[in-house]
Design an enzyme around this catalytic site. Sequence first.
Site, PDB file in Angstrom:
ATOM      1  N   ARG A  34      11.370  68.916  82.651  1.00 44.79           N
ATOM      2  CA  ARG A  34      11.796  69.818  83.696  1.00 44.79           C
ATOM      3  C   ARG A  34      10.876  70.594  84.475  1.00 44.79           C
ATOM      4  O   ARG A  34      11.226  70.804  85.531  1.00 44.79           O
ATOM      5  CB  ARG A  34      12.883  70.878  82.750  1.00 44.79           C
ATOM      6  CG  ARG A  34      14.209  70.427  82.526  1.00 44.79           C
ATOM      7  CD  ARG A  34      14.993  71.380  81.711  1.00 44.79           C
ATOM      8  NE  ARG A  34      14.320  71.734  80.503  1.00 44.79           N
ATOM      9  CZ  ARG A  34      14.895  72.616  79.735  1.00 44.79           C
ATOM     10  NH1 ARG A  34      16.046  73.121  79.969  1.00 44.79           N
ATOM     11  NH2 ARG A  34      14.091  73.179  79.026  1.00 44.79           N
ATOM     12  N   ARG A  35       9.742  70.586  83.850  1.00 44.76           N
ATOM     13  CA  ARG A  35       8.504  71.515  84.499  1.00 44.76           C
ATOM     14  C   ARG A  35       7.764  70.605  85.145  1.00 44.76           C
ATOM     15  O   ARG A  35       6.606  70.087  84.665  1.00 44.76           O
ATOM     16  CB  ARG A  35       7.931  72.327  83.530  1.00 44.76           C
ATOM     17  CG  ARG A  35       9.150  73.524  83.052  1.00 44.76           C
ATOM     18  CD  ARG A  35       8.331  74.383  81.914  1.00 44.76           C
ATOM     19  NE  ARG A  35       8.267  73.844  80.532  1.00 44.76           N
ATOM     20  CZ  ARG A  35       7.891  74.170  79.570  1.00 44.76           C
ATOM     21  NH1 ARG A  35       7.324  75.520  79.435  1.00 44.76           N
ATOM     22  NH2 ARG A  35       7.896  73.600  78.510  1.00 44.76           N
ATOM     23  N   ASP A  56      16.869  67.224  83.825  1.00 45.01           N
ATOM     24  CA  ASP A  56      17.145  67.939  82.595  1.00 45.01           C
ATOM     25  C   ASP A  56      17.839  66.831  81.626  1.00 45.01           C
ATOM     26  O   ASP A  56      18.862  66.307  82.276  1.00 45.01           O
ATOM     27  CB  ASP A  56      18.177  68.956  82.957  1.00 45.01           C
ATOM     28  CG  ASP A  56      18.569  69.706  81.742  1.00 45.01           C
ATOM     29  OD1 ASP A  56      18.575  69.111  80.612  1.00 45.01           O
ATOM     30  OD2 ASP A  56      19.454  70.792  82.311  1.00 45.01           O
ATOM     31  N   SER A 136      14.229  66.699  62.682  1.00 41.08           N
ATOM     32  CA  SER A 136      13.621  67.830  62.250  1.00 41.08           C
ATOM     33  C   SER A 136      14.105  68.040  60.653  1.00 41.08           C
ATOM     34  O   SER A 136      15.318  67.452  60.246  1.00 41.08           O
ATOM     35  CB  SER A 136      14.325  69.014  62.901  1.00 41.08           C
ATOM     36  OG  SER A 136      14.026  70.259  62.187  1.00 41.08           O
ATOM     37  N   TYR A 149      21.721  74.492  65.181  1.00 40.67           N
ATOM     38  CA  TYR A 149      20.539  73.791  65.320  1.00 40.67           C
ATOM     39  C   TYR A 149      20.408  72.675  64.281  1.00 40.67           C
ATOM     40  O   TYR A 149      20.106  71.437  64.408  1.00 40.67           O
ATOM     41  CB  TYR A 149      19.220  74.669  65.364  1.00 40.67           C
ATOM     42  CG  TYR A 149      17.748  74.116  65.298  1.00 40.67           C
ATOM     43  CD1 TYR A 149      17.513  73.384  66.728  1.00 40.67           C
ATOM     44  CD2 TYR A 149      17.076  73.702  64.387  1.00 40.67           C
ATOM     45  CE1 TYR A 149      16.347  72.485  66.761  1.00 40.67           C
ATOM     46  CE2 TYR A 149      15.833  72.881  64.403  1.00 40.67           C
ATOM     47  CZ  TYR A 149      15.689  72.573  65.675  1.00 40.67           C
ATOM     48  OH  TYR A 149      14.430  71.827  65.488  1.00 40.67           O
ATOM     49  N   LYS A 153      20.175  68.554  64.783  1.00 42.59           N
ATOM     50  CA  LYS A 153      19.254  67.483  64.367  1.00 42.59           C
ATOM     51  C   LYS A 153      19.845  66.659  63.041  1.00 42.59           C
ATOM     52  O   LYS A 153      19.518  65.500  63.008  1.00 42.59           O
ATOM     53  CB  LYS A 153      17.884  68.437  63.688  1.00 42.59           C
ATOM     54  CG  LYS A 153      17.369  68.955  64.911  1.00 42.59           C
ATOM     55  CD  LYS A 153      16.785  68.285  65.667  1.00 42.59           C
ATOM     56  CE  LYS A 153      15.852  68.869  66.949  1.00 42.59           C
ATOM     57  NZ  LYS A 153      15.121  67.714  67.729  1.00 42.59           N
ATOM     58  N   VAL A 182       6.076  73.283  62.853  1.00 39.75           N
ATOM     59  CA  VAL A 182       5.066  72.661  63.806  1.00 39.75           C
ATOM     60  C   VAL A 182       4.767  73.950  64.856  1.00 39.75           C
ATOM     61  O   VAL A 182       5.672  74.505  65.428  1.00 39.75           O
ATOM     62  CB  VAL A 182       5.478  71.782  64.850  1.00 39.75           C
ATOM     63  CG1 VAL A 182       4.442  70.949  65.392  1.00 39.75           C
ATOM     64  CG2 VAL A 182       5.990  70.618  63.804  1.00 39.75           C
TER      65      VAL A 182
HETATM   66  C1  8X3 Z   1      11.753  72.804  63.762  1.00 39.84           C
HETATM   67  C2  8X3 Z   1      11.620  72.778  62.192  1.00 39.84           C
HETATM   68  O1  8X3 Z   1      12.088  74.565  60.240  1.00 39.84           O
HETATM   69  O2  8X3 Z   1      11.787  75.431  62.254  1.00 39.84           O
HETATM   70  O3  8X3 Z   1      12.716  71.959  63.783  1.00 39.84           O
HETATM   71  O4  8X3 Z   1      13.733  74.219  61.851  1.00 39.84           O
HETATM   72  S1  8X3 Z   1      12.462  74.164  61.622  1.00 39.84           S
END
Ligand code: 8X3
Length: 249
Positions: A34-35, A56, A136, A149, A153, A182
């Site tokens: 996007r940037r 996006d 993830s 989240y 994933k 990470v």
């Molecule tokens: C990133 C790793 O452990 O913060 O997807 O969900 S965590």
Amino acid sequence: MTKTVLITGASSGIGWATAEKLAALGYQSILCGRREERLKELQQSLPATSHILCFDVSDRTAVFQAIKQIPEAFQQIDLLINNAGNAHGLDVSHEANLDDWDAMIDGNVKGLLYVTKAVLPQMIERRSGQIINVGSIAGKEAYPKGNVYCASKAAVDSFTQGLRVDTNPYGLRIGAIHPGLVETEFSEVRFKGDHQKAESVYSTITALTAADVADAVAYMAEAPPHVTLADVTLLPTDQASAYVINRRS
Ligand code: 8X3
């Protein structure tokens, strides 16, 4: 022949590092994000040719328009890296913000689906190509306050499996990499700019770097054509699972 990679979320973190790594290996790249300024900065630093696509991923129309406009020299996409995605907020489900939930489903799930759907037909037609989805550890194990989240994933994980099954007759290589902690802008975004909070996620361990993940992605990409790394979980040694982390006080 020069291979072409399309990387989403290339303007920072894992996407940026992967663009650098693959360019060093001779891939030409389509840098998506996007940037635009960041993408230009990345483009200038790369030793191989690249093309910038600014959109996006969660905007369905924009995704298909952007991919349609790829110049001819980049049109054959050998490798798609679905990396764009973020965490927004870290709250128990009953207190979480619905806009945060929307943003994660729109970007991490729907965005990945749109880009895949836009690129997939040419791979099916050619009967070759590789897709690497960035999932993830959160998609493997739900952790406290991770709720949507983690679910987004988990969807990436499940969709990767489904895609591999569907495309099996066509010789495509479909896999996902699931990183643990990470050190990137990830936590800055999750905590909405609270720098101290973001830093504390990584300061008491030796976290993975974006370059560590890029190295693993490159390994998946460079494996011989008959080899598919289908499911790679990449953790820092200080992390044993989504929530067992050897933190030094
Ligand atoms: C990133 C790793 O452990 O913060 O997807 O969900 S965590």
